[in-house]
Design a protein around this motif. Structure first.
Motif, mmCIF file in Angstrom:
data_model
loop_
_atom_site.group_PDB
_atom_site.id
_atom_site.type_symbol
_atom_site.label_atom_id
_atom_site.label_comp_id
_atom_site.label_asym_id
_atom_site.label_seq_id
_atom_site.Cartn_x
_atom_site.Cartn_y
_atom_site.Cartn_z
ATOM 1 N N GLY A 202 0.755 -1.240 -0.171
ATOM 2 C CA GLY A 202 -0.049 0.037 -0.096
ATOM 3 C C GLY A 202 0.915 1.119 -0.088
ATOM 4 O O GLY A 202 0.275 2.530 0.291
ATOM 5 N N GLY A 203 1.816 1.073 -0.377
ATOM 6 C CA GLY A 203 2.862 2.429 -0.409
ATOM 7 C C GLY A 203 2.572 3.242 -1.721
ATOM 8 O O GLY A 203 1.905 2.989 -2.750
ATOM 9 N N THR A 204 2.784 4.518 -1.371
ATOM 10 C CA THR A 204 2.646 5.597 -2.415
ATOM 11 C C THR A 204 3.766 6.371 -2.645
ATOM 12 O O THR A 204 4.948 6.633 -1.852
ATOM 13 C CB THR A 204 1.184 6.819 -1.754
ATOM 14 O OG1 THR A 204 1.573 7.226 -0.555
ATOM 15 C CG2 THR A 204 0.320 5.687 -1.477
ATOM 16 N N ASP A 205 3.403 7.051 -3.718
ATOM 17 C CA ASP A 205 4.503 8.457 -3.812
ATOM 18 C C ASP A 205 4.181 9.598 -2.890
ATOM 19 O O ASP A 205 3.309 9.824 -2.282
ATOM 20 C CB ASP A 205 4.683 8.830 -5.189
ATOM 21 C CG ASP A 205 3.386 9.352 -5.843
ATOM 22 O OD1 ASP A 205 2.369 9.716 -5.116
ATOM 23 O OD2 ASP A 205 3.555 10.105 -6.818
ATOM 24 N N PRO A 206 5.002 10.518 -2.885
ATOM 25 C CA PRO A 206 4.723 11.934 -1.956
ATOM 26 C C PRO A 206 3.315 12.693 -2.438
ATOM 27 O O PRO A 206 2.564 13.258 -1.430
ATOM 28 C CB PRO A 206 5.855 12.702 -2.389
ATOM 29 C CG PRO A 206 6.933 11.996 -2.833
ATOM 30 C CD PRO A 206 6.242 10.658 -3.566
ATOM 31 N N LEU A 207 2.782 12.154 -3.584
ATOM 32 C CA LEU A 207 1.407 12.904 -3.809
ATOM 33 C C LEU A 207 0.301 11.936 -3.598
ATOM 34 O O LEU A 207 -1.072 12.190 -3.775
ATOM 35 C CB LEU A 207 1.325 13.207 -5.195
ATOM 36 C CG LEU A 207 2.405 14.256 -5.609
ATOM 37 C CD1 LEU A 207 2.457 14.613 -7.132
ATOM 38 C CD2 LEU A 207 2.172 15.519 -4.863
ATOM 39 N N GLY A 208 0.411 10.981 -2.905
ATOM 40 C CA GLY A 208 -0.605 9.939 -2.718
ATOM 41 C C GLY A 208 -0.779 8.737 -3.829
ATOM 42 O O GLY A 208 -1.719 7.864 -3.446
ATOM 43 N N GLN A 209 -0.143 8.823 -4.876
ATOM 44 C CA GLN A 209 -0.307 7.903 -6.103
ATOM 45 C C GLN A 209 0.175 6.516 -5.681
ATOM 46 O O GLN A 209 0.983 6.360 -4.940
ATOM 47 C CB GLN A 209 0.346 8.348 -7.257
ATOM 48 C CG GLN A 209 -0.115 9.649 -7.636
ATOM 49 C CD GLN A 209 -1.821 9.820 -8.005
ATOM 50 O OE1 GLN A 209 -2.285 8.780 -8.546
ATOM 51 N NE2 GLN A 209 -2.417 10.788 -7.700
ATOM 52 N N PRO A 210 -0.481 5.363 -6.090
ATOM 53 C CA PRO A 210 -0.136 4.004 -5.526
ATOM 54 C C PRO A 210 0.954 3.449 -6.450
ATOM 55 O O PRO A 210 1.102 2.368 -6.812
ATOM 56 C CB PRO A 210 -1.457 3.290 -5.901
ATOM 57 C CG PRO A 210 -2.098 3.875 -6.733
ATOM 58 C CD PRO A 210 -1.777 5.426 -6.812
ATOM 59 N N PHE A 211 2.416 4.167 -6.543
ATOM 60 C CA PHE A 211 3.379 3.776 -7.190
ATOM 61 C C PHE A 211 4.441 4.598 -6.711
ATOM 62 O O PHE A 211 4.298 5.732 -6.112
ATOM 63 C CB PHE A 211 3.140 3.735 -8.820
ATOM 64 C CG PHE A 211 2.460 5.226 -9.383
ATOM 65 C CD1 PHE A 211 3.422 6.297 -9.447
ATOM 66 C CD2 PHE A 211 1.234 5.403 -9.713
ATOM 67 C CE1 PHE A 211 2.768 7.543 -9.814
ATOM 68 C CE2 PHE A 211 0.708 6.342 -10.331
ATOM 69 C CZ PHE A 211 1.570 7.497 -10.245
ATOM 70 N N ILE A 212 5.536 4.367 -7.083
ATOM 71 C CA ILE A 212 6.842 4.891 -6.781
ATOM 72 C C ILE A 212 6.995 5.879 -8.159
ATOM 73 O O ILE A 212 7.409 7.026 -7.940
ATOM 74 C CB ILE A 212 8.057 4.190 -6.663
ATOM 75 C CG1 ILE A 212 7.748 3.145 -5.316
ATOM 76 C CG2 ILE A 212 9.572 4.848 -6.346
ATOM 77 C CD1 ILE A 212 8.950 2.317 -5.071
ATOM 78 N N TYR A 213 7.268 5.164 -9.199
ATOM 79 C CA TYR A 213 7.269 6.005 -10.433
ATOM 80 C C TYR A 213 6.039 5.635 -11.376
ATOM 81 O O TYR A 213 5.457 4.672 -11.383
ATOM 82 C CB TYR A 213 8.526 5.414 -11.274
ATOM 83 C CG TYR A 213 9.914 5.471 -10.911
ATOM 84 C CD1 TYR A 213 10.327 6.930 -11.064
ATOM 85 C CD2 TYR A 213 10.551 4.835 -10.166
ATOM 86 C CE1 TYR A 213 11.724 7.415 -10.288
ATOM 87 C CE2 TYR A 213 11.806 5.185 -9.557
ATOM 88 C CZ TYR A 213 12.290 6.384 -9.649
ATOM 89 O OH TYR A 213 13.551 6.489 -9.117
#
Length: 281
Positions: A202-213
Motif C-alpha cells: 500500500g505504499g504511495t509516492d509523495p502525492l499519494g499515488q499508488p506507485f513510486i514511478y
C-alpha cells in the motif's frame, strides 16, 4: 574476429566471477599516470567523494525541510544510486589514502575485503548512474515527473551523478569484467522486488499515488513488466558500455603513456613515509 572470440572465451570462464586480480596497483594508481604515487588518484577520488557526499546531503536536506516526509527519499532508485556513488567513491578514496600513507596493498593470498567491496560498488554504481540519467531524461522527464524538492537540484542530480562516475571510471585502472554484470543486475532485481513489495504493502509516492514511478504502476502489471524488462536490457547494454569505456581508456593510455615509461611497484615499500628522518620514496 579472433580477438573478439578470445575475449569472450576468457571472460566467460567461471573464474571471472571471482574478485581476484593479480595487479593490486590497478586499484590505486591511475591508468594515466607515469609515476607509482597514489597521490594523483587520491586527489581526484577525494573530489569525487566530496561531490557525491554533498549531493546526497543536499538532496536529503531539501526533503527534510519540505512538507514531504523524508522517508520518501529512500524509495527512489536515483537516491539508491546516489548513495552507491558516495560509497564507491568513498571506498576508492580510502584505498588510495591507505596506500599513500602505509604503502601498496599486498595480494599474496587474496585481495583485501575493502578492495573487493570497492570493486563491487564500482561495478554497480557506474552503469547504474548512466541508467538513472538516461531513464530520467528519456522517460520521466517527458512524463513531467519531479523527483526532487528543487527543480534545479532534480536536473543536476540526473546529470552530475553520471559525470562523476564517468570520470571516476576513466581515471581508474582496474578492469570491468563481463561476468561482473551480476553485480549491477543483482541490485536491479533487489529494487524491482522492493518496488513490488512497496506497492503490495500500500505504499504511495509523495502525492499519494499508488506507485513510486508513474511508468512502473503495478496496478497495470503488463505495462509495468515491459518497462522493467526494457530497463533491465538497457542496464545490460550499459554494463557493456562500461566495459568498452574501460578498454578504450586502457588502449589510449597505453598508446600515449606506457611505451615511454615503466612503472614498477614494490609491495614492501610505503609510498608515503611519515618518518621525517627517513628518505621518502
Amino acid at each position: 574476429m579472433n580477438t573478439v572470440k578470445k575475449y569472450f572465451k576468457e571472460e566467460c570462464q567461471l573464474l571471472m566471477l571471482s574478485l581476484g586480480h593479480p595487479k593490486t596497483s590497478d586499484f590505486f594508481i591511475s591508468v594515466w599516470q607515469t609515476t607509482r604515487s597514489p597521490l594523483p588518484l587520491l586527489v581526484w577520488r577525494t573530489l569525487f567523494f566530496l561531490s557525491s557526499l554533498s549531493i546526497v546531503i543536499t538532496s536529503l536536506v531539501y526533503y527534510i525541510k519540505s512538507p514531504v516526509s523524508v522517508s520518501f527519499w529512500f524509495i527512489y532508485i536515483t537516491h539508491w544510486g546516489l548513495v552507491l556513488n558516495m560509497f564507491a567513491t568513498g571506498f576508492g578514496t580510502a584505498i588510495s589514502a591507505r596506500c599513500y600513507f602505509y604503502g601498496p596493498i599486498s595480494a599474496e593470498f587474496n585481495l583485501p575485503w575493502y578492495v573487493k567491496t570497492f570493486w563491487v560498488l564500482h561495478n554497480v554504481s557506474v552503469p547504474l548512474a548512466f541508467l538513472i540519467t538516461l531513464f530520467y531524461w528519456t522517460v520521466l522527464f517527458n512524463a513531467n515527473f519531479l523527483e526532487e524538492m528543487n527543480q534545479a537540484l532534480d536536473i543536476a542530480i540526473h546529470g552530475i551523478n553520471s559525470l562523476i562516475m564517468f570520470i571516476h571510471h576513466m581515471t581508474s585502472s582496474h578492469p570491468t569484467r563481463l561476468l561482473h554484470l551480476v553485480h549491477p543486475f543483482a541490485l536491479a532485481l533487489v529494487y524491482v522486488f522492493f518496488n513490488i513489495i512497496y506497492y503490495l504493502a500500500g505504499g504511495t509516492d509523495p502525492l499519494g499515488q499508488p506507485f513510486i514511478y508513474p511508468v512502473i504502476n503495478w496496478s497495470q502489471p503488463g505495462s509495468a513488466t515491459v518497462v522493467v524488462i526494457v530497463t533491465g536490457l538497457l542496464l545490460i547494454c550499459l554494463h557493456f558500455v562500461t566495459i568498452g569505456l574501460g578498454m578504450a581508456r586502457d588502449a589510449i593510455a597505453n598508446r600515449i603513456l606506457r611505451p615511454s615509461v615503466a612503472v614498477h611497484v614494490d609491495e614492501d615499500i610505503a609510498l608515503h613515509n611519515t618518518n621525517p628522518q627517513t628518505t621518502m620514496v
